[in-house]
Design an enzyme around this catalytic site. Sequence first.
Site, PDB file in Angstrom:
ATOM      1  N   ASP A  98       0.821  -1.206   0.000  1.00 27.21           N
ATOM      2  CA  ASP A  98       0.000   0.000   0.000  1.00 27.21           C
ATOM      3  C   ASP A  98       0.863   1.268   0.000  1.00 27.21           C
ATOM      4  OD1 ASP A  98      -2.306   1.454   0.022  1.00 27.21           O
ATOM      5  OD2 ASP A  98      -2.908   0.910   2.049  1.00 27.21           O
ATOM      6  N   LEU A 128      11.609 -20.011  -3.787  1.00 25.47           N
ATOM      7  CA  LEU A 128      10.460 -19.235  -3.290  1.00 25.47           C
ATOM      8  C   LEU A 128       9.315 -19.177  -4.313  1.00 25.47           C
ATOM      9  CD1 LEU A 128      10.433 -15.912  -1.404  1.00 25.47           C
ATOM     10  CD2 LEU A 128       9.347 -15.933  -3.635  1.00 25.47           C
ATOM     11  N   HIS A 184       2.922   2.962  -8.933  1.00 27.39           N
ATOM     12  CA  HIS A 184       2.774   1.526  -9.180  1.00 27.39           C
ATOM     13  C   HIS A 184       4.017   0.969  -9.877  1.00 27.39           C
ATOM     14  CE1 HIS A 184      -1.191   1.840  -7.701  1.00 27.39           C
ATOM     15  NE2 HIS A 184      -1.722   2.414  -8.763  1.00 27.39           N
TER      16      HIS A 184
END
Length: 249
Positions: free
Chosen positions: A25, A136, A42
Amino acid sequence: MLNLFNKEEKLSDLKVPHHIGVIMDGNGRWAKKRLQPRVMGHKAGMDALQAVTIAASKLGVKVLTVYAFSTENWSRPEDEVRFIMKLPVEFFDKYVPELNRNNVRIQIMGETNRLPKDTLEAMERAIAQTSENTGLILNFALNYGGRAELTLAMQAIAEQVKTGQLEPCDITETIISQHLMTASLPMDYRDPDLIIRTSGEERLSNFLPWQAAYSEFYFTEVLWPDFKEAELEQAIRDYSSRHRRFGGI
Ligand code: FPP
């Protein structure tokens, strides 16, 4: 809290969470502070995501689930939605080779049938290109909403009851968990151990409501594009100092 400031403690001594969920956020505010359009936030957020993914992978994190686009985000201005939907296309070209070198595997969860075709194709390419990797798992929550996820799970389970495959008394937490979107993750790592939310907001915002039942939370004022390796390490140091009891003593 002591551990948080104990710089002497080696990273290798820390208890590293297996699964970290991240609510990325503050991109819009980051851009606004720089007098730039929101979408630049973004873009910078994508760089932060790459840095955090590589750092998490080096620390031994098994799954990183990132809230990239929620079912509620469609209400944003059309231009911004269009821009966010283009990010996976850029992500694929720019970042997947480095993720591959780091043995990272990409997965997506969400109502992907509603995504634009080129967004979905880019993600599918990234999934295919990294499918052999064993390190991962970078799990994108894309057009994801926790209540919608639970609703779909309930519909699927109800269907099984209707056809006689399942008795209502056989519906267990395990059965529910198997019908959630996190069912595609390795069984031991479906629920996040730690959820990080940046930018000073302290809410779950429909992110993994079932899976977060026993998660630890880490909130920071840092805006997502500024959240990098050092911030991740700080979150893990903080987590490492906690004692999870899972309802016990
Ligand atoms: C929230 O910040 C952020 C988003 C809704 C989008 C997050 C997406 C990325 C970081 C890129 C993800 C990458 C791919 C490949 C999909 P905000 O816009 O709500 O910030 P604000 O609260 O400051 O306005």
